[in-house]
Design a protein around this motif. Structure first.
Motif, short mmCIF file in Angstrom:
data_model
loop_
_atom_site.label_atom_id
_atom_site.label_comp_id
_atom_site.label_asym_id
_atom_site.label_seq_id
_atom_site.Cartn_x
_atom_site.Cartn_y
_atom_site.Cartn_z
N GLY A 1 0.80 -1.21 0.00
CA GLY A 1 0.00 0.00 0.00
C GLY A 1 0.84 1.26 0.00
N GLY A 2 1.93 1.24 0.73
CA GLY A 2 2.83 2.40 0.76
C GLY A 2 3.45 2.65 -0.60
N ALA B 1 1.64 9.52 -5.88
CA ALA B 1 0.67 10.58 -5.59
C ALA B 1 1.16 11.46 -4.45
CB ALA B 1 -0.68 9.96 -5.24
N TYR B 2 1.75 10.86 -3.45
CA TYR B 2 2.27 11.63 -2.31
C TYR B 2 3.39 12.56 -2.76
CZ TYR B 2 4.51 12.53 2.19
OH TYR B 2 5.07 13.13 3.28
N ASP C 1 2.15 15.53 -4.69
CA ASP C 1 1.59 16.56 -3.82
C ASP C 1 2.69 17.40 -3.18
OD1 ASP C 1 -0.97 15.78 -4.39
OD2 ASP C 1 -1.24 14.64 -2.52
N THR D 1 4.30 17.53 -9.99
CA THR D 1 4.24 16.40 -10.91
C THR D 1 5.47 16.26 -11.80
OG1 THR D 1 3.02 17.76 -12.47
CG2 THR D 1 1.73 16.37 -10.97
N ALA E 1 2.23 1.89 -3.43
CA ALA E 1 1.20 2.32 -4.38
C ALA E 1 0.88 3.80 -4.23
CB ALA E 1 -0.07 1.49 -4.20
N THR E 2 1.05 4.34 -3.03
CA THR E 2 0.71 5.74 -2.81
C THR E 2 1.90 6.69 -2.97
OG1 THR E 2 1.09 5.50 -0.44
CG2 THR E 2 -1.16 5.16 -1.24
N ILE E 3 3.10 6.17 -3.14
CA ILE E 3 4.29 7.03 -3.24
C ILE E 3 4.18 8.05 -4.37
CG2 ILE E 3 6.75 7.00 -3.86
CD1 ILE E 3 7.04 4.58 -2.03
#
Length: 104
Positions: free
Chosen positions: A17-18, A24-25, A28, A32, A20-22
């Motif tokens: 899960g971590g 997008a994090y 932010d 981009t 997978a979110t890297i």
């Protein structure tokens, strides 16, 4: 035993899960335009750690068995070594997080 099984299943759901979110994090935080470059640098230490961790555990276990420790007890010292490494890594992360915090 049921509590252990429930906690194990909960922890198992967190793997990946971590990672997978890297992207997008990081988008932010840094924008981009850097999303392609930063995860490569972020994940570079993961590769050697994935190899060196099991090798370290194996060497410590073999060392314990060669010294006459029963095979069933060979991992006792290994757990303490890994716990010490975890404390060092956690303190390094905690210190870097504190140094990166910005007060306005």
């Amino acid at each position: 035993m049921a509590l252990f099984a429930c906690l194990f299943c909960l922890i198992l759901t967190m793997y990946g899960g971590g990672f997978a979110t890297i992207p997008a994090y990081l988008a932010d935080i840094f924008g981009t335009q850097f999303v392609g470059a930063i995860p490569r640098r972020l994940l570079t230490p993961v590769r050697p750690r994935g190899i060196l961790g099991p090798v370290l555990v194996n060497y410590i276990r073999e060392y314990q068995i060669d010294r006459g420790i029963p095979a069933a007890e060979a991992y006792n010292f290994t757990i303490y070594v890994l716990a010490a490494i975890l404390v060092v890594g956690s303190s390094a992360t905690w210190r870097s997080d504190r140094s990166m915090s910005v007060t306005t």
